[in-house]
Design a protein around this motif. Sequence first.
Motif, PDB file in Angstrom:
ATOM      1  N   ARG A 272       1.353  -1.112   0.033  1.00  0.00           N
ATOM      2  CA  ARG A 272       0.033  -0.197   0.120  1.00  0.00           C
ATOM      3  C   ARG A 272       0.525   1.212   0.207  1.00  0.00           C
ATOM      4  O   ARG A 272       0.711   2.685  -0.447  1.00  0.00           O
ATOM      5  CB  ARG A 272      -1.270  -0.316   1.498  1.00  0.00           C
ATOM      6  N   GLY A 273       1.760   1.375  -0.039  1.00  0.00           N
ATOM      7  CA  GLY A 273       3.579   2.407  -0.172  1.00  0.00           C
ATOM      8  C   GLY A 273       2.695   3.012   1.243  1.00  0.00           C
ATOM      9  O   GLY A 273       3.661   3.953   1.214  1.00  0.00           O
ATOM     10  N   ALA A 274       2.635   2.476   2.079  1.00  0.00           N
ATOM     11  CA  ALA A 274       2.433   3.739   3.384  1.00  0.00           C
ATOM     12  C   ALA A 274       2.593   2.067   4.782  1.00  0.00           C
ATOM     13  O   ALA A 274       1.901   1.202   4.305  1.00  0.00           O
ATOM     14  CB  ALA A 274       0.844   4.152   3.924  1.00  0.00           C
ATOM     15  N   ARG A 275       2.590   2.787   5.922  1.00  0.00           N
ATOM     16  CA  ARG A 275       2.409   1.785   6.960  1.00  0.00           C
ATOM     17  C   ARG A 275       1.507   1.280   7.432  1.00  0.00           C
ATOM     18  O   ARG A 275      -0.122   2.268   7.721  1.00  0.00           O
ATOM     19  CB  ARG A 275       3.444   2.803   8.587  1.00  0.00           C
ATOM     20  N   ARG A 276       1.206   0.402   7.496  1.00  0.00           N
ATOM     21  CA  ARG A 276      -0.690  -0.106   8.519  1.00  0.00           C
ATOM     22  C   ARG A 276      -0.551  -0.596   9.955  1.00  0.00           C
ATOM     23  O   ARG A 276       0.607  -0.627  10.651  1.00  0.00           O
ATOM     24  CB  ARG A 276      -0.633  -1.371   7.804  1.00  0.00           C
ATOM     25  N   THR A 277      -1.813   0.104  10.502  1.00  0.00           N
ATOM     26  CA  THR A 277      -1.757  -0.273  11.503  1.00  0.00           C
ATOM     27  C   THR A 277      -1.753  -2.246  12.563  1.00  0.00           C
ATOM     28  O   THR A 277      -1.883  -2.708  11.162  1.00  0.00           O
ATOM     29  CB  THR A 277      -3.314  -0.012  12.804  1.00  0.00           C
ATOM     30  N   PRO A 278      -1.536  -2.400  13.688  1.00  0.00           N
ATOM     31  CA  PRO A 278      -2.224  -3.600  13.200  1.00  0.00           C
ATOM     32  C   PRO A 278      -2.825  -4.779  12.394  1.00  0.00           C
ATOM     33  O   PRO A 278      -3.090  -5.689  12.084  1.00  0.00           O
ATOM     34  CB  PRO A 278      -1.705  -4.282  14.680  1.00  0.00           C
TER      35      PRO A 278
END
Length: 310
Positions: A272-278
């Motif tokens: 997704r090109g960005a950090r995810r939440t857990p």
Amino acid sequence: MTGIADGRAVIVTGAGRGLGRAHALAFAAEGAKVVVNDLGVGLDGAPGAGSPARRVVEEIRAAGGDAVAHHGDVATSEGAASLVETALEAYGRLDALVNNAGFLRDRMLVNLGEDDWDAVVRVHLNGHFLPLRTAAAYWRAEAKAGRTPCARVVNTSSGAGLLGAVGQGNYSAAKAGIVALTLVAAEELGRYGVQVNAVAPAARTRMTERTFAETMAAPRTGFDAMAPGNVSPLVVWLGSAASAGVTGRVFEAEGGRITVMEGWRRGPSADRGARRTPAEAGETALELLAGAEAPGAVYGAGQRSGAPDV
């Protein structure tokens, strides 16, 4: 005695019994000069009586072949060095190394002691790495001197190392490590004329004939699918010049079956090109798993018939 390995000098470790003995005899039958290594220990690695390596050498010589015995511990630097020196002193060359030595100390993980872990990892991983490193140094020197060898290494992994086996955490981890070592060695040593492959055999040996007595028993008539000698033709071919171009591969061998194993490859993926939440990472993981192939069942998990490879 002439054949596919005619004139080649070959080392086989753990060659006093079982698969190693079968490999040594098969190489000799195809014209190879064989260094038969065996420390002569029991199934658990404890000292044993007699010299199985000497008996195999006598078998080979009685059939018209050429062989010498080596009784050193190949899981030590000194033993590995003397192993290669034995080949060079006896035959003036080394063309193939078959790493086969090993033993078992099976325990469920909660009962697996550190000593049993260390002993099994040592004999399988050190016993592959140290002879390989020593032989590779010789082959590299030959290549740098303008005598590029046609060298081959055949390592021995296991279905336990590819899929895991209940009660064999130490053995499975060591055999998985051998696969990784094979891949690295194939890449690093190719420039010196060395090909490195691995086999994951299934056969009747001291490691399997009691634990899996029914599966491993020889039939009264017909093809003996669990005979160790069924694995040896592939090992001999991999150790010969005829296998040119084949390196960094893992093969299963059992009875009349040969399978090219395909290891870890990238499956379903999402970026997704960005950090995810857990929570988002978990949602993505579940979506990817829904489209992924199921892993092979661990040996002994009750989901797959047959015995672990050896």
